[in-house]
Design an enzyme around this catalytic site. Sequence first.
Site, PDB file in Angstrom:
ATOM      1  N   GLY A   1      43.554  34.607  35.092  1.00  0.00           N
ATOM      2  CA  GLY A   1      43.941  34.400  36.477  1.00  0.00           C
ATOM      3  C   GLY A   1      45.231  35.120  36.791  1.00  0.00           C
ATOM      4  O   GLY A   1      45.573  36.098  36.170  1.00  0.00           O
ATOM      5  N   LEU A   2      45.960  34.592  37.785  1.00  0.00           N
ATOM      6  CA  LEU A   2      47.223  35.169  38.242  1.00  0.00           C
ATOM      7  C   LEU A   2      47.032  36.580  38.765  1.00  0.00           C
ATOM      8  O   LEU A   2      47.899  37.422  38.628  1.00  0.00           O
ATOM      9  CB  LEU A   2      48.273  35.194  37.114  1.00  0.00           C
ATOM     10  CG  LEU A   2      48.804  33.852  36.650  1.00  0.00           C
ATOM     11  CD1 LEU A   2      49.823  34.061  35.563  1.00  0.00           C
ATOM     12  CD2 LEU A   2      49.439  33.114  37.803  1.00  0.00           C
ATOM     13  N   CYS A   3      45.853  36.850  39.358  1.00  0.00           N
ATOM     14  CA  CYS A   3      45.661  38.189  39.884  1.00  0.00           C
ATOM     15  C   CYS A   3      45.377  38.180  41.369  1.00  0.00           C
ATOM     16  O   CYS A   3      44.644  39.014  41.877  1.00  0.00           O
ATOM     17  CB  CYS A   3      44.556  38.921  39.124  1.00  0.00           C
ATOM     18  SG  CYS A   3      43.109  37.942  38.815  1.00  0.00           S
ATOM     19  N   GLY A   4      45.936  37.224  42.099  1.00  0.00           N
ATOM     20  CA  GLY A   4      45.747  37.237  43.545  1.00  0.00           C
ATOM     21  C   GLY A   4      44.321  36.909  43.902  1.00  0.00           C
ATOM     22  O   GLY A   4      43.681  36.076  43.267  1.00  0.00           O
TER      23      GLY A   4
END
Lengths: 106, 376
Positions: free
Chosen positions: B135-138
């Site tokens: 995750g953490l990819c917008g």
Amino acid sequence: MTLNLCVLTPNRSVWNSEVNGIILPTNNGQIGVLPNHAPTATAVDIGILRIRLNDQWLTMALMGGFARIGNNAITILVNEAERGSDIDPQEAQKPLEIAEANLRKA
Amino acid sequence: MSCTSNSVFRVSSNPSINLKPSISIETKFNPFHQLPYSSKPTSRFQIKCTIRKIRERLSTVKNTQKIAEAMKLVSAAKVRRAQEAVINGRPFSEALARMLYHINESVQLEDVDVPLASVRTVRKVALVVITGERGLCGGFNNAVIRKAESRIQELQKLGLDCTIISVGKKGNAYFSRRMPSLFVDRFVEGEGFPTVKEAQTIADDVFSLFVSEQVDKVEMLYTKFVSLISSDPVIQTLLPISPKGKVVDAYGNSVDALEDEFFRLTTKEGKLAVERLKVGKRSELELHPLLEFEQDPVQIIDAMMPLYLNSQILRALQESLASEVAARMNAMNNATENAVELNTALTMVYNRKRQSKITEELLEIVAGAEALRPLD
């Protein structure tokens, strides 16, 4: 008259320079290619490609694909190719034994 | 929770209250009718808590900022590597496309049955959905999943059955929750950079589904790397292969690799910049009229098809990875900027509180001293 050999895999180019001749493992057996060979298209089987360079033979393992021999230019497209010099015999021994065991079981 | 002190002179952090200090103080010190509070520049709500809490928050925000910045730099490096991987794969796919075209031309004359190019009436469609691992990819994974859902709806409206092959942990998690209503053929999890082996497993799966006539059409949904800031989920038809070797998307529009522009992450004057390179259309090599086929043309095409499938899937995987990493870089960039803003706002409030506390204590001391002084 030298032959230009180009061995390509989907993620990199393994060989792209001139050679004196090659021996290609095809579905119908091994064929040798020297300069001024007739234009040919052939399927490549899983096997060993031998490259003759300055009176020395180099080997490369090919995982099957396709080859096109043009006007003194050979293009080999394979799924995976590995130079003989890059393969470590110790490391390769174990998968070999596993594969042979699987073969015997089948 | 507003700041209060135990002394008689209450100092409230609410700026709207006008303080009326006792007379003795007023003669000695500047009256503080209004605490010099300007409206906070960026935060939309008041930060009300004790000094200690603000200190803790400050350190948390600083940590988060450091992490976000580190992730941004790592992602920037990864974008470059991913782009290089795409570029390295180009000679292969170009050479293959050209040869496929030529060989098909010469083979047109005979009646050749190529299993992977057989066009049947479509009843069942397989959709390969490529998402990211982490995750953490917008909005990256969400965009892909939304597109997948809309495509599934479209197909179901046309009365076609749909099978999913999900690649990537995020997609796997989503589709496993949707399991009962949606048939998922296989979950594939990648590790790090896409390898030929991964592409091979997907290709084998797709191949067997198509050839065994379990599905009549295979489409692939991946994110095309448009630029560093934007990426686009596209749907491409994998099978049946069009005889020209041209690649079309689900709506028949050409998404040929040979017509691509692609982007290169470089540095210009010390800043990251994006260079656009148009793939040069190489001069079509004339097929030698005397080209011999070492084996039956059918066998040769049989050997080429898996290669073609493989390279298409690998390229999609690589582009998806490049888009995911670019999205992560942007998301972390935004996070860093937000953290910096939050930092400034918090520091402002902290300093004011600290100063007002000091002023309070001074006042108490002086007031005490004043009180003890004998009246003259």
